[in-house]
Design an enzyme around this catalytic site. Structure first.
Site, PDB file in Angstrom:
ATOM      1  N   ASP A  39      -3.539 -12.484  -6.716  1.00  0.00           N
ATOM      2  CA  ASP A  39      -4.605 -11.498  -6.500  1.00  0.00           C
ATOM      3  C   ASP A  39      -5.268 -11.200  -7.831  1.00  0.00           C
ATOM      4  O   ASP A  39      -4.620 -11.203  -8.882  1.00  0.00           O
ATOM      5  CB  ASP A  39      -4.069 -10.228  -5.836  1.00  0.00           C
ATOM      6  CG  ASP A  39      -2.983  -9.545  -6.637  1.00  0.00           C
ATOM      7  OD1 ASP A  39      -3.289  -8.604  -7.392  1.00  0.00           O
ATOM      8  OD2 ASP A  39      -1.809  -9.952  -6.489  1.00  0.00           O
ATOM      9  N   GLU A  73      -1.753   3.622  -4.095  1.00  0.00           N
ATOM     10  CA  GLU A  73      -0.778   3.755  -5.179  1.00  0.00           C
ATOM     11  C   GLU A  73      -0.668   5.189  -5.701  1.00  0.00           C
ATOM     12  O   GLU A  73       0.261   5.505  -6.445  1.00  0.00           O
ATOM     13  CB  GLU A  73      -1.151   2.826  -6.342  1.00  0.00           C
ATOM     14  CG  GLU A  73      -1.271   1.358  -5.941  1.00  0.00           C
ATOM     15  CD  GLU A  73      -1.686   0.469  -7.094  1.00  0.00           C
ATOM     16  OE1 GLU A  73      -1.325   0.795  -8.246  1.00  0.00           O
ATOM     17  OE2 GLU A  73      -2.366  -0.548  -6.847  1.00  0.00           O
TER      18      GLU A  73
END
Length: 317
Positions: A108, A200
């Protein structure tokens, strides 16, 4: 006339004035004289007893403090990353020790990786440990677009990678606004991986976070007609999002410096390191594995309409 015997003066009685003079004179010298002329002894001050520790106790305390500092340093800065220095008894590639038992690899990226040579990356699809899929950052919050997304998204499709896009969630921004911003930013096509919600940061209110995330996920699923993927760390998922609602979404787990995933719930992708090295990318990159076969990975993608023939990927040619 009878003479009197001579008189020897032994002491002469003193008057008040003379006694005062004697006192003043004596006081000027710091002493008080008695009437007999003798100095009065000073009173000795009582010595205060001082209590002090033995010298060895200081060394013992300093040693204890130093030991605590070393233990804390190891616990917070060494132990979490000790896996990096462990010997690799399995498959080593792309600068790291690859997890055992997975055949489908991916990575990613975002604008942090800079300019990417997709021609070099394409060669990895035929490598001993083939790299087949890529996720890339598309948006963040309600108004930030990744500057490298459009180019990388097009290049990934052109070079035969199974591609996906993710949104970095900001708990301080309205959830519906963030979902609509992602929709405007990303045009997914059949064969692409489902959209990803990267969460997150918890924010100030855990209950509000859970409610807002469900709003984002429902809006995205309604628009793209596919269940979104939920990306977060192992600790974040188990602490805040481990229930039947969020477990129903495909889970992309971030768990570094371990030999295997310890999470018992359902998961599809595992981001196992942030120290990968791939040809065509100068900066270090996150590496991932897919929990399944290549056929299962393609089944997870946005389906093609029956009227459109599914193109062959490089791995299938």
């Amino acid at each position: 006339m009878i003479k009197q015997p001579p008189i020897t003066v032994v002491s002469r009685p003193q008057g008040k004035a003379s006694r005062k003079r004697n006192v003043k004179k004596s006081s000027s010298s710091g002493r008080l004289s008695s009437p007999k002329g003798k100095a009065r002894p000073r009173r000795k001050k009582k010595k205060e007893r001082s209590w002090s520790l033995p010298r060895w106790t200081y060394y013992l305390a300093m040693g204890g403090v130093a030991a605590l500092i070393l233990i804390g340093f190891y616990y917070f800065f060494i132990e979490p990353y000790s896996y990096r220095w462990k010997p690799c008894y399995g498959m080593k590639a792309y600068g790291v020790c690859l997890p055992y038992g997975f055949s489908i690899h991916g990575f990613d990226i975002s604008h942090h990786q800079g300019q990417i040579d997709w021609g070099e990356l394409q060669k990895l699809q035929k490598a001993p440990f083939p790299v087949r899929f890529v996720f890339m950052k598309a948006s963040e919050g309600g108004d930030f677009s990744d500057t490298a997304f459009v180019r990388n998204f097009d290049e990934a499709r052109r070079h035969g990678f199974v591609r996906g896009a993710y949104h970095f969630y900001n708990p301080k921004t309205d959830a519906l606004r963030q979902a609509d911003f992602f929709i405007r930013s990303v045009k997914l096509e059949p064969g692409d991986l489902p959209p990803v919600l990267d969460i997150e940061v918890r924010g100030e209110d855990e209950r509000k976070l859970r409610t807002d995330l469900s709003i984002w996920l429902r809006r995205i699923e309604q628009y793209y007609k596919v269940k979104p993927i939920l990306y977060t760390s192992y600790k974040f998922k188990t602490r805040y999002l481990s229930d039947s609602l969020f477990n129903s979404y495909p889970y992309w787990i971030a768990h570094y410096y371990v030999d295997s995933v310890e999470y018992d719930g359902p998961w599809r992708f595992w981001q196992h390191t942030d120290m990968g090295k791939l040809p065509g990318i100068r900066e270090k990159v996150d590496l991932n594995v897919f929990n399944g076969s290549m056929e299962e990975l393609l089944q997870l993608t946005i389906p093609y309409p029956d009227t459109i023939q599914k193109p062959q990927s490089i791995s299938e040619k």
